[in-house]
Scaffold this active site. Structure first.
Site, mmCIF file in Angstrom:
data_model
loop_
_atom_site.group_PDB
_atom_site.id
_atom_site.type_symbol
_atom_site.label_atom_id
_atom_site.label_comp_id
_atom_site.label_asym_id
_atom_site.label_seq_id
_atom_site.Cartn_x
_atom_site.Cartn_y
_atom_site.Cartn_z
ATOM 1 N N ARG A 31 -19.403 -62.401 29.903
ATOM 2 C CA ARG A 31 -20.815 -61.996 30.340
ATOM 3 C C ARG A 31 -20.692 -60.504 31.200
ATOM 4 O O ARG A 31 -21.284 -59.604 31.271
ATOM 5 C CB ARG A 31 -21.325 -62.939 31.204
ATOM 6 C CG ARG A 31 -22.965 -62.679 31.738
ATOM 7 C CD ARG A 31 -23.581 -63.594 32.249
ATOM 8 N NE ARG A 31 -22.983 -64.044 33.598
ATOM 9 C CZ ARG A 31 -23.336 -65.022 34.290
ATOM 10 N NH1 ARG A 31 -24.520 -65.880 33.696
ATOM 11 N NH2 ARG A 31 -22.782 -65.461 35.479
ATOM 12 N N LYS A 56 -25.875 -59.027 34.873
ATOM 13 C CA LYS A 56 -25.797 -59.192 36.316
ATOM 14 C C LYS A 56 -25.437 -57.889 37.019
ATOM 15 O O LYS A 56 -24.760 -57.810 37.735
ATOM 16 C CB LYS A 56 -24.738 -60.353 36.755
ATOM 17 C CG LYS A 56 -25.114 -61.666 36.373
ATOM 18 C CD LYS A 56 -24.238 -62.757 36.858
ATOM 19 C CE LYS A 56 -24.386 -63.090 38.398
ATOM 20 N NZ LYS A 56 -25.778 -63.750 38.951
#
Length: 357
Positions: free
Chosen positions: A102, A204
């Site tokens: 990620r 993020k």
């Protein structure tokens, strides 16, 4: 050029403060407070975009160039992970390769080089092992792990950083999110979206979070736990809470919003979808309207920090709806499954756990 220093010039003084802090730790009273541990890990990118020569340093402040892109343009990412102590005293991680992947996805979106998966996991293992004494006893909490990737090199114009820094620090925290032992009481906000199509809601990005500080602060002042945000186009479909994914349960169907660029692909979220299917539920990633939310049997949130947290009520406009909570719920079944795997109480048949010891 970024340089790093200990927070106190006298290393012995810093160690003495940390020893006193550790000696006075009351693991039964852990919350979500800042608790500096012994070491942090730092690795910088090379001119060709690769990373090498990572090192452990005593935890402390960092000096950073005022021209850095993280300060001027918000070029940065973070991850959230936990280290769990088993009953036998061993320590383990939960799906660290997913966090590594990620971060690499986010780095591609923000034009930053990133450590490869092997480097990422190796760095996490090193920093956890170095701070192993700070992992709370089994059942008392977890060691939160915060990997950061940010543009540390200087620029003047609007452009990506010539150098990026990968940094990891740790902090022991309670099992209860921000010390809250009750179910969530959410306010649905239909005016301010958390993320927009084409933006960075699906990674993020460090700048995703501060824009919701004000609306969350106002909601908490009214007695709510957090805010559930709606989509930015039609303002009728649920997306995320400020820092976690949301699910609804209706009969044998468990639904959550799809990851189409505005929803963070949570690792706990991904794991719950698989575990729900194992329990015989039909797990769906689809658009969920506010109307369906208010008609749900159960609602729960997932994330590294919150784990799996049941939602007791949701308020939309002037309507407040209560949901089923407690022992005999799907939420509790899923909570027992995933925390059992994470803490070593249940056998890991999926290969999700990585042992540190």
């Amino acid at each position: 050029m970024t340089t790093f220093h200990q927070p106190i010039n006298n290393g012995e003084a810093f160690n003495r403060v940390n020893e006193e802090l550790y000696a006075n730790m009351d693991w039964d009273k852990l919350g979500f407070d800042v608790i500096p541990t012994d070491y942090m890990y730092i690795m910088k990118s090379n001119s060709d975009g690769t990373f090498s020569n990572g090192t452990l340093l005593p935890f402390g402040t960092i000096d950073i160039n005022p021209h850095s892109t993280v300060l001027n343009y918000g070029q940065g990412l973070f991850e959230g992970m936990k280290a769990y102590k088993r009953e036998d005293g061993g320590v383990q991680l939960f799906r660290p390769e997913e966090n590594a992947l990620r971060m690499r996805m986010g780095a591609e979106r923000l034009l930053m080089p990133a450590p490869n998966v092997e480097q990422y996991i190796d760095a996490v293992k090193h920093v956890v092992h170095a701070n192993k004494r700070w992992v709370p006893p089994h059942g008392k909490g977890t060691l939160y792990i915060r990997p950061l990737l940010f543009g540390s090199g200087p620029v003047m114009g609007l452009s990506p950083a010539p150098q990026c820094t990968f940094l990891i620090y740790t902090n022991p925290i309670s099992n209860n999110y921000k010390g809250d032992t009750t179910s969530f009481n959410l306010l649905v906000d239909d005016k301010l979206p958390r993320a927009y199509p084409g933006g960075t809601g699906g990674v993020k990005n460090i700048s995703n979070y501060s824009p919701v500080f004000q609306v969350v602060k106002e909601a908490k002042a009214k007695g709510f736990s957090d805010v559930l945000f709606l989509d930015a186009v039609e303002h009728k479909y649920i997306e995320e809470v400020s820092s976690c994914n949301a699910f609804i349960v209706k009969g044998k169907v468990i639904s959550t919003a799809p990851t189409l660029g505005t929803i963070l692909p949570g690792i706990t979220r991904k794991s719950i979808i698989e575990l729900a299917s194992d329990l015989g539920y039909k797990a769906k990633e689809r658009k969920v309207s506010v109307k369906e939310l208010l008609d749900a049997d159960e609602v729960f949130c997932t994330g590294t920090a919150v784990g799996i947290s049941e939602v007791g009520s949701v308020t939309y406009k002037d309507k407040s709806v209560q949901f089923k909570t407690g022992a005999d719920t799907v939420t509790k079944k899923l909570y027992g499954l995933i925390t059992g795997i994470q803490t070593g109480l249940l056998e890991d048949t999926k290969g999700w756990v990585v042992k540190i010891d």
